[in-house]
Scaffold this active site. Structure first.
Site, PDB file in Angstrom:
ATOM      1  N   CYS A   1       0.864  -1.164   0.000  1.00 33.20           N
ATOM      2  CA  CYS A   1       0.000   0.000   0.000  1.00 33.20           C
ATOM      3  C   CYS A   1       0.907   1.222   0.000  1.00 33.20           C
ATOM      4  CB  CYS A   1      -0.912  -0.021   1.224  1.00 33.20           C
ATOM      5  SG  CYS A   1      -2.396   0.968   1.008  1.00 33.20           S
TER       6      CYS A   1
ATOM      7  N   CYS B   1      -1.154   3.039  -6.294  1.00 35.40           N
ATOM      8  CA  CYS B   1      -0.806   1.720  -5.801  1.00 35.40           C
ATOM      9  C   CYS B   1       0.582   1.368  -6.301  1.00 35.40           C
ATOM     10  CB  CYS B   1      -1.797   0.673  -6.295  1.00 35.40           C
ATOM     11  SG  CYS B   1      -3.182   0.472  -5.201  1.00 35.40           S
TER      12      CYS B   1
ATOM     13  N   CYS C   1      -4.546  -0.773  -2.004  1.00 28.67           N
ATOM     14  CA  CYS C   1      -5.028   0.610  -2.178  1.00 28.67           C
ATOM     15  C   CYS C   1      -6.273   0.584  -3.058  1.00 28.67           C
ATOM     16  CB  CYS C   1      -4.013   1.484  -2.892  1.00 28.67           C
ATOM     17  SG  CYS C   1      -2.341   1.360  -2.310  1.00 28.67           S
TER      18      CYS C   1
END
Length: 138
Positions: free
Chosen positions: A7, A86, A79
């Site tokens: 993330c 991302c 994400c």
């Protein structure tokens, strides 16, 4: 089975997913990282996970760079917000997946107002990663 969860900040969703995966299957080697690691794990994420008996308080946000020379069976990005980028993993990986979730860190207000958002995202992460664990082949 080695899994890396990615993330942006590695302070919330990826930490929750790492904790959940480790609790679901002790044989998995699970790591998490971010492209712009935060200073510490999000305290609301820690609290939400403690509510279901998983302690992520000792987690440390790490940079994805630490893992580029390692191989993984799965790299999973979590994400989901259009405002986020991302990360893309360029190391050795057999399978790349995207399982996106809202960022609860965007919730504002008192603890009583933001905790339901963290709980919702935690429960969504749990549901999706329980499915994932049942589908992977060792």
């Amino acid at each position: 089975m080695r899994i890396l969860i990615l993330c942006t900040g590695n302070s919330c969703r990826s930490q929750m997913a790492e904790g959940l995966l480790k609790s679901l299957d002790k044989n998995l080697e699970v790591f998490s990282a971010g492209t712009k690691p935060a200073e510490k794990v999000n305290l609301f994420a820690v609290k939400a996970m403690n509510e279901i008996g998983i302690d992520i308080s000792k987690g440390t946000p790490e940079s994805v760079d630490k893992y580029l020379d390692q191989s993984f069976d799965y790299v999973i990005t979590v994400c989901d917000n259009a405002k986020e980028t991302c990360p893309v993993f360029i190391g050795k990986v057999k399978n790349q997946l995207h399982i996106g979730f809202d960022d609860p860190a965007g919730a504002v207000g008192t603890e009583e107002e933001v905790m339901p958002v963290y709980r919702r995202v935690r429960d969504e992460i749990r549901e999706e990663f329980e499915k994932f664990v049942h589908q992977i082949e060792y």
